[in-house]
Design a protein around this motif. Structure first.
Motif, PDB file in Angstrom:
ATOM      1  N   PHE A   1       0.833  -1.203   0.000  1.00 15.04           N
ATOM      2  CA  PHE A   1       0.000   0.000   0.000  1.00 15.04           C
ATOM      3  C   PHE A   1       0.869   1.255   0.000  1.00 15.04           C
ATOM      4  N   TYR A   2       2.076   1.146   0.532  1.00 15.34           N
ATOM      5  CA  TYR A   2       3.018   2.258   0.459  1.00 15.34           C
ATOM      6  C   TYR A   2       3.903   2.150  -0.778  1.00 15.34           C
ATOM      7  N   PHE A   3       4.397   0.953  -1.070  1.00 21.80           N
ATOM      8  CA  PHE A   3       5.390   0.784  -2.121  1.00 21.80           C
ATOM      9  C   PHE A   3       4.858   1.158  -3.503  1.00 21.80           C
ATOM     10  N   ILE A   4       3.694   0.677  -3.848  1.00 23.97           N
ATOM     11  CA  ILE A   4       3.169   0.907  -5.197  1.00 23.97           C
ATOM     12  C   ILE A   4       2.868   2.385  -5.463  1.00 23.97           C
ATOM     13  N   PRO A   5       2.122   3.086  -4.604  1.00 25.74           N
ATOM     14  CA  PRO A   5       1.894   4.519  -4.881  1.00 25.74           C
ATOM     15  C   PRO A   5       3.181   5.344  -4.851  1.00 25.74           C
ATOM     16  N   SER A   6       4.124   4.992  -3.966  1.00 25.00           N
ATOM     17  CA  SER A   6       5.360   5.763  -3.907  1.00 25.00           C
ATOM     18  C   SER A   6       6.166   5.590  -5.190  1.00 25.00           C
ATOM     19  N   GLN A   7       6.169   4.388  -5.771  1.00 22.72           N
ATOM     20  CA  GLN A   7       6.875   4.178  -7.031  1.00 22.72           C
ATOM     21  C   GLN A   7       6.195   4.919  -8.182  1.00 22.72           C
ATOM     22  N   ILE A   8       4.884   4.929  -8.189  1.00 16.46           N
ATOM     23  CA  ILE A   8       4.153   5.660  -9.230  1.00 16.46           C
ATOM     24  C   ILE A   8       4.457   7.150  -9.131  1.00 16.46           C
ATOM     25  N   LEU A   9       4.430   7.694  -7.904  1.00 19.07           N
ATOM     26  CA  LEU A   9       4.716   9.112  -7.721  1.00 19.07           C
ATOM     27  C   LEU A   9       6.157   9.433  -8.072  1.00 19.07           C
ATOM     28  N   TYR A  10       7.100   8.557  -7.709  1.00 21.12           N
ATOM     29  CA  TYR A  10       8.514   8.790  -8.011  1.00 21.12           C
ATOM     30  C   TYR A  10       8.739   8.824  -9.521  1.00 21.12           C
ATOM     31  N   ARG A  11       8.166   7.877 -10.230  1.00 18.71           N
ATOM     32  CA  ARG A  11       8.356   7.834 -11.686  1.00 18.71           C
ATOM     33  C   ARG A  11       7.704   9.022 -12.370  1.00 18.71           C
ATOM     34  N   ARG A  12       6.569   9.472 -11.869  1.00 20.39           N
ATOM     35  CA  ARG A  12       5.906  10.639 -12.444  1.00 20.39           C
ATOM     36  C   ARG A  12       6.756  11.890 -12.243  1.00 20.39           C
ATOM     37  N   ARG A  13       7.330  12.057 -11.048  1.00 19.30           N
ATOM     38  CA  ARG A  13       8.187  13.218 -10.795  1.00 19.30           C
ATOM     39  C   ARG A  13       9.470  13.146 -11.608  1.00 19.30           C
ATOM     40  N   LEU A  14      10.022  11.940 -11.753  1.00 26.91           N
ATOM     41  CA  LEU A  14      11.228  11.777 -12.556  1.00 26.91           C
ATOM     42  C   LEU A  14      10.965  12.141 -14.008  1.00 26.91           C
ATOM     43  N   LYS A  15       9.828  11.713 -14.548  1.00 31.23           N
ATOM     44  CA  LYS A  15       9.460  12.034 -15.924  1.00 31.23           C
ATOM     45  C   LYS A  15       9.279  13.539 -16.092  1.00 31.23           C
ATOM     46  N   GLU A  16       8.662  14.197 -15.090  1.00 30.34           N
ATOM     47  CA  GLU A  16       8.486  15.650 -15.168  1.00 30.34           C
ATOM     48  C   GLU A  16       9.828  16.367 -15.131  1.00 30.34           C
ATOM     49  N   ARG A  17      10.746  15.897 -14.277  1.00 28.21           N
ATOM     50  CA  ARG A  17      12.071  16.506 -14.195  1.00 28.21           C
ATOM     51  C   ARG A  17      12.840  16.337 -15.498  1.00 28.21           C
ATOM     52  N   LEU A  18      12.749  15.161 -16.093  1.00 27.26           N
ATOM     53  CA  LEU A  18      13.455  14.928 -17.355  1.00 27.26           C
ATOM     54  C   LEU A  18      12.886  15.788 -18.474  1.00 27.26           C
ATOM     55  N   GLN A  19      11.586  16.019 -18.464  1.00 30.30           N
ATOM     56  CA  GLN A  19      10.984  16.874 -19.482  1.00 30.30           C
ATOM     57  C   GLN A  19      11.391  18.325 -19.280  1.00 30.30           C
ATOM     58  N   GLU A  20      11.569  18.749 -18.031  1.00 29.13           N
ATOM     59  CA  GLU A  20      12.003  20.120 -17.767  1.00 29.13           C
ATOM     60  C   GLU A  20      13.449  20.345 -18.194  1.00 29.13           C
ATOM     61  N   ASP A  21      14.282  19.313 -18.088  1.00 34.90           N
ATOM     62  CA  ASP A  21      15.703  19.439 -18.410  1.00 34.90           C
ATOM     63  C   ASP A  21      15.979  19.423 -19.900  1.00 34.90           C
ATOM     64  N   GLN A  22      15.048  18.928 -20.698  1.00 39.09           N
ATOM     65  CA  GLN A  22      15.283  18.861 -22.133  1.00 39.09           C
ATOM     66  C   GLN A  22      15.235  20.258 -22.724  1.00 39.09           C
ATOM     67  N   PRO A  23      16.215  20.591 -23.573  1.00 37.00           N
ATOM     68  CA  PRO A  23      16.182  21.907 -24.226  1.00 37.00           C
ATOM     69  C   PRO A  23      15.047  21.960 -25.259  1.00 37.00           C
ATOM     70  N   LYS A  24      14.481  23.137 -25.395  1.00 34.44           N
ATOM     71  CA  LYS A  24      13.339  23.298 -26.307  1.00 34.44           C
ATOM     72  C   LYS A  24      13.788  23.776 -27.658  1.00 34.44           C
TER      73      LYS A  24
END
Length: 61
Positions: free
Chosen positions: A38-61
């Motif tokens: 109940f902790y592991f699954i939502p925390s992994q989903i949230l971590y991957r979502r934040r990681l994807k957002e960070r990677l999209q912010e770092d990409q040059p436009k």
């Protein structure tokens, strides 16, 4: 409410309370493993979502 649902500490507290309730009750202790997901699954989903957002912010436009 959305901020609470996207906070992994919320899931950690809920899982910890459920683990304590299971441990001190007469329920089979194997349920603790299930509750830990109940902790592991939502925390992994949230971590991957934040990681994807960070990677999209770092990409040059």
């Amino acid at each position: 409410m959305k901020k609470l649902v996207t906070n992994h500490f919320f899931y950690l507290i809920i899982a910890f309370i459920l683990i304590l309730a299971i441990y001190f009750s007469g329920v089979d202790k194997r349920w603790i493993i299930l509750v830990s997901f109940f902790y592991f699954i939502p925390s992994q989903i949230l971590y991957r979502r934040r990681l994807k957002e960070r990677l999209q912010e770092d990409q040059p436009k």
